[in-house]
Design a protein around this motif. Structure first.
Motif, PDB file in Angstrom:
ATOM      1  N   ILE A  37       0.838  -1.200   0.000  1.00 20.57           N
ATOM      2  CA  ILE A  37       0.000   0.000   0.000  1.00 20.57           C
ATOM      3  C   ILE A  37       0.873   1.250   0.000  1.00 20.57           C
ATOM      4  O   ILE A  37       0.602   2.216  -0.717  1.00 20.57           O
ATOM      5  CB  ILE A  37      -0.953  -0.018   1.214  1.00 20.57           C
ATOM      6  N   TRP A  38       1.932   1.225   0.788  1.00 17.71           N
ATOM      7  CA  TRP A  38       2.857   2.366   0.840  1.00 17.71           C
ATOM      8  C   TRP A  38       3.434   2.650  -0.555  1.00 17.71           C
ATOM      9  O   TRP A  38       3.471   3.797  -1.006  1.00 17.71           O
ATOM     10  CB  TRP A  38       3.964   2.057   1.841  1.00 17.71           C
ATOM     11  N   ARG A  39       3.885   1.573  -1.233  1.00 15.88           N
ATOM     12  CA  ARG A  39       4.438   1.745  -2.582  1.00 15.88           C
ATOM     13  C   ARG A  39       3.387   2.305  -3.543  1.00 15.88           C
ATOM     14  O   ARG A  39       3.683   3.177  -4.364  1.00 15.88           O
ATOM     15  CB  ARG A  39       4.957   0.407  -3.123  1.00 15.88           C
ATOM     16  N   ARG A  40       2.170   1.803  -3.418  1.00 12.23           N
ATOM     17  CA  ARG A  40       1.101   2.270  -4.317  1.00 12.23           C
ATOM     18  C   ARG A  40       0.753   3.735  -4.068  1.00 12.23           C
ATOM     19  O   ARG A  40       0.543   4.507  -5.022  1.00 12.23           O
ATOM     20  CB  ARG A  40      -0.155   1.407  -4.127  1.00 12.23           C
ATOM     21  N   LEU A  41       0.719   4.132  -2.821  1.00 15.60           N
ATOM     22  CA  LEU A  41       0.418   5.524  -2.503  1.00 15.60           C
ATOM     23  C   LEU A  41       1.531   6.445  -2.981  1.00 15.60           C
ATOM     24  O   LEU A  41       1.270   7.544  -3.497  1.00 15.60           O
ATOM     25  CB  LEU A  41       0.196   5.683  -0.997  1.00 15.60           C
ATOM     26  N   GLU A  42       2.779   6.015  -2.814  1.00 21.90           N
ATOM     27  CA  GLU A  42       3.904   6.810  -3.325  1.00 21.90           C
ATOM     28  C   GLU A  42       3.792   6.994  -4.827  1.00 21.90           C
ATOM     29  O   GLU A  42       3.979   8.107  -5.345  1.00 21.90           O
ATOM     30  CB  GLU A  42       5.229   6.131  -2.972  1.00 21.90           C
ATOM     31  N   SER A  43       3.486   5.915  -5.530  1.00 25.16           N
ATOM     32  CA  SER A  43       3.385   5.993  -6.992  1.00 25.16           C
ATOM     33  C   SER A  43       2.209   6.856  -7.432  1.00 25.16           C
ATOM     34  O   SER A  43       2.219   7.413  -8.536  1.00 25.16           O
ATOM     35  CB  SER A  43       3.248   4.594  -7.599  1.00 25.16           C
ATOM     36  N   ALA A  44       1.187   6.969  -6.550  1.00 20.15           N
ATOM     37  CA  ALA A  44       0.011   7.783  -6.874  1.00 20.15           C
ATOM     38  C   ALA A  44       0.206   9.251  -6.512  1.00 20.15           C
ATOM     39  O   ALA A  44      -0.695  10.071  -6.750  1.00 20.15           O
ATOM     40  CB  ALA A  44      -1.217   7.238  -6.159  1.00 20.15           C
ATOM     41  N   GLY A  45       1.355   9.594  -5.918  1.00 22.26           N
ATOM     42  CA  GLY A  45       1.660  10.992  -5.661  1.00 22.26           C
ATOM     43  C   GLY A  45       1.380  11.496  -4.261  1.00 22.26           C
ATOM     44  O   GLY A  45       1.438  12.713  -4.015  1.00 22.26           O
ATOM     45  N   PHE A  46       1.083  10.592  -3.324  1.00 25.60           N
ATOM     46  CA  PHE A  46       0.867  11.035  -1.942  1.00 25.60           C
ATOM     47  C   PHE A  46       2.221  11.432  -1.333  1.00 25.60           C
ATOM     48  O   PHE A  46       3.154  10.627  -1.273  1.00 25.60           O
ATOM     49  CB  PHE A  46       0.211   9.931  -1.116  1.00 25.60           C
ATOM     50  N   GLY A  47       2.313  12.667  -0.859  1.00 24.99           N
ATOM     51  CA  GLY A  47       3.593  13.189  -0.406  1.00 24.99           C
ATOM     52  C   GLY A  47       3.779  13.252   1.090  1.00 24.99           C
ATOM     53  O   GLY A  47       4.866  13.597   1.565  1.00 24.99           O
ATOM     54  N   ARG A  48       2.729  12.926   1.860  1.00 24.13           N
ATOM     55  CA  ARG A  48       2.830  13.014   3.325  1.00 24.13           C
ATOM     56  C   ARG A  48       2.389  11.697   3.963  1.00 24.13           C
ATOM     57  O   ARG A  48       1.427  11.643   4.722  1.00 24.13           O
ATOM     58  CB  ARG A  48       1.989  14.182   3.848  1.00 24.13           C
ATOM     59  N   LEU A  49       3.120  10.646   3.621  1.00 27.66           N
ATOM     60  CA  LEU A  49       2.818   9.332   4.180  1.00 27.66           C
ATOM     61  C   LEU A  49       3.414   9.214   5.575  1.00 27.66           C
ATOM     62  O   LEU A  49       4.537   9.639   5.836  1.00 27.66           O
ATOM     63  CB  LEU A  49       3.369   8.227   3.283  1.00 27.66           C
ATOM     64  N   LEU A  50       2.641   8.605   6.477  1.00 23.61           N
ATOM     65  CA  LEU A  50       3.050   8.438   7.863  1.00 23.61           C
ATOM     66  C   LEU A  50       3.089   6.955   8.197  1.00 23.61           C
ATOM     67  O   LEU A  50       2.112   6.227   7.964  1.00 23.61           O
ATOM     68  CB  LEU A  50       2.056   9.154   8.782  1.00 23.61           C
ATOM     69  N   GLY A  51       4.225   6.481   8.723  1.00 20.05           N
ATOM     70  CA  GLY A  51       4.362   5.090   9.128  1.00 20.05           C
ATOM     71  C   GLY A  51       5.322   4.974  10.290  1.00 20.05           C
ATOM     72  O   GLY A  51       6.230   5.798  10.438  1.00 20.05           O
ATOM     73  N   ARG A  52       5.111   3.969  11.122  1.00 19.17           N
ATOM     74  CA  ARG A  52       6.005   3.693  12.239  1.00 19.17           C
ATOM     75  C   ARG A  52       6.245   2.187  12.319  1.00 19.17           C
ATOM     76  O   ARG A  52       5.297   1.406  12.240  1.00 19.17           O
ATOM     77  CB  ARG A  52       5.394   4.171  13.559  1.00 19.17           C
ATOM     78  N   SER A  53       7.504   1.794  12.486  1.00 21.74           N
ATOM     79  CA  SER A  53       7.818   0.378  12.662  1.00 21.74           C
ATOM     80  C   SER A  53       7.372  -0.066  14.047  1.00 21.74           C
ATOM     81  O   SER A  53       7.083   0.767  14.924  1.00 21.74           O
ATOM     82  CB  SER A  53       9.320   0.151  12.503  1.00 21.74           C
ATOM     83  N   SER A  54       7.325  -1.369  14.279  1.00 21.22           N
ATOM     84  CA  SER A  54       6.929  -1.883  15.588  1.00 21.22           C
ATOM     85  C   SER A  54       7.931  -1.480  16.663  1.00 21.22           C
ATOM     86  O   SER A  54       7.573  -1.353  17.842  1.00 21.22           O
ATOM     87  CB  SER A  54       6.778  -3.402  15.539  1.00 21.22           C
ATOM     88  N   ALA A  55       9.203  -1.256  16.266  1.00 24.76           N
ATOM     89  CA  ALA A  55      10.204  -0.802  17.229  1.00 24.76           C
ATOM     90  C   ALA A  55       9.952   0.644  17.640  1.00 24.76           C
ATOM     91  O   ALA A  55      10.285   1.056  18.757  1.00 24.76           O
ATOM     92  CB  ALA A  55      11.601  -0.944  16.644  1.00 24.76           C
ATOM     93  N   GLU A  56       9.350   1.419  16.740  1.00 30.04           N
ATOM     94  CA  GLU A  56       9.078   2.824  17.015  1.00 30.04           C
ATOM     95  C   GLU A  56       7.745   3.042  17.712  1.00 30.04           C
ATOM     96  O   GLU A  56       7.584   3.988  18.490  1.00 30.04           O
ATOM     97  CB  GLU A  56       9.082   3.614  15.702  1.00 30.04           C
TER      98      GLU A  56
END
Length: 338
Positions: A37-56
């Motif tokens: 989903i992250w890759r797809r959103l990047e390719s669609a032009g979303f510029g403010r993606l928010l994600g956190r790993s389980s360690a974070e």
């Protein structure tokens, strides 16, 4: 709860293209589905993606999840985070699958509600349906029969998530939706011996057998159950499509609309990895649900169909698996990441 409560639905929303400049939180962005989903959103032009790993960020920590939403105020959210595993893991650790998934879902959905997330997509699993549901399975089959015992705890957690989304629609009028994918596979899958689903487990088994020139490979069960497989990149594309083209209280099945036997997919994998030995079946091990094919008419009515064929998808997944094995980055995570 699968559409019979439409008269109680308070949402008035016309799906449209999402704002590419808005903050978009992908819960579980390091997992199989979340990373796609992250890759797809990047390719669609979303510029403010928010994600956190389980360690974070530990999504079972309610205060920490609320803090994330308070700080970043995402406008859109996809809930792709979950503790997942195959038949053995689900049957061995049902408490873990029930408890962790309920806490992850409730924390993220409650935080999204507290900060009035405009558009949210909750991802479930096709195991929510009764073990002997008529095939192909329509969305209205939910809660019409007994679940598959080997993964009923996980299924109950996902059913609770669907109902919470529907309840938010009824009580608060927020245009949240749910999607139920079929069996998924692709880059970033879990190939660990103890925790993987059937397809990555077969890829690992046959690839190792090909490398060692083993005379035979033994798989669980009879090989007769039928399963539907969807590439994670297709799933990611369907998620964005649904967010921009669908709204309603009824969850939406996401799949290809076709299935194969486990024997057939095993033979395809053997061919892809170049294994020429014999395949044996251990009939003392469980088969799981006899068939699990989703009816995808609702999804197709929105204008979306899968585009990645099984053999093509398997070839690219095997290539990724071999590459990650060489670099030592093969995942063995349970996809609980934030």
């Amino acid at each position: 709860m699968t559409g019979h409560g439409d008269d109680r639905d308070r949402v008035s929303y016309a799906p449209a293209p999402l704002d590419r400049d808005a903050t978009f939180y992908v819960a579980g962005h390091r997992g199989l589905v979340g990373s796609a989903i992250w890759r797809r959103l990047e390719s669609a032009g979303f510029g403010r993606l928010l994600g956190r790993s389980s360690a974070e960020l530990d999504l079972t920590d309610r205060d920490a999840v609320l803090d994330l939403f308070r700080e970043h105020r995402p406008r859109y959210v996809v809930v792709a985070a979950a503790k997942v595993g195959g038949i053995l893991a689900n049957a061995t650790y049902p408490v873990d699958f029930l408890s962790e998934n309920l806490r992850i879902q409730v924390n993220v959905l409650d935080a999204a509600r507290a900060y009035e997330v405009e558009r949210l997509l909750f991802l479930g699993s096709s195991c929510i349906y009764p073990r002997l549901a008529p095939q192909p399975i329509v969305e209205e089959s939910l809660l019409t029969g007994h679940l598959e015992p080997t993964n009923d705890a996980y299924a109950i957690a996902k059913i609770a998530g669907i109902l919470q989304v529907q309840a938010v629609r009824r009580q608060d009028g927020l245009p949240w939706i749910s999607a139920m994918p079929t069996n998924l596979y692709g880059p970033g899958d879990n190939f660990s011996p103890a925790g993987s689903h059937v397809l990555p487990a077969l890829i690992r088994r046959y690839d190792e057998a090909a490398a060692s020139r083993a005379p035979s490979v033994t798989n669980w069960g009879t090989g007769s159950p039928r399963r539907e497989f969807l590439h994670s990149d297709d799933m990611a594309d369907a998620c964005l499509h649904l967010l921009e083209h669908y709204d309603g209280p009824t969850h939406v099945n996401v799949g290809t609309g076709t299935d194969v036997t486990i024997q057939e997919v095993a033979a395809t994998i053997a061919g892809v990895v170049g294994y020429e030995g014999e395949t044996l079946w251990d009939r003392t091990k469980p088969d799981g649900t006899p068939q699990k094919l989703l009816d995808v008419a609702r999804l197709r009515s929105t204008g979306w169909t899968a585009s990645i064929g099984l053999e093509e998808g398997l070839a690219s997944t095997v290539e990724w698996y071999r590459s990650s094995t060489r670099t030592g980055s093969r995942t063995a995570a349970s996809h609980v990441g934030a």
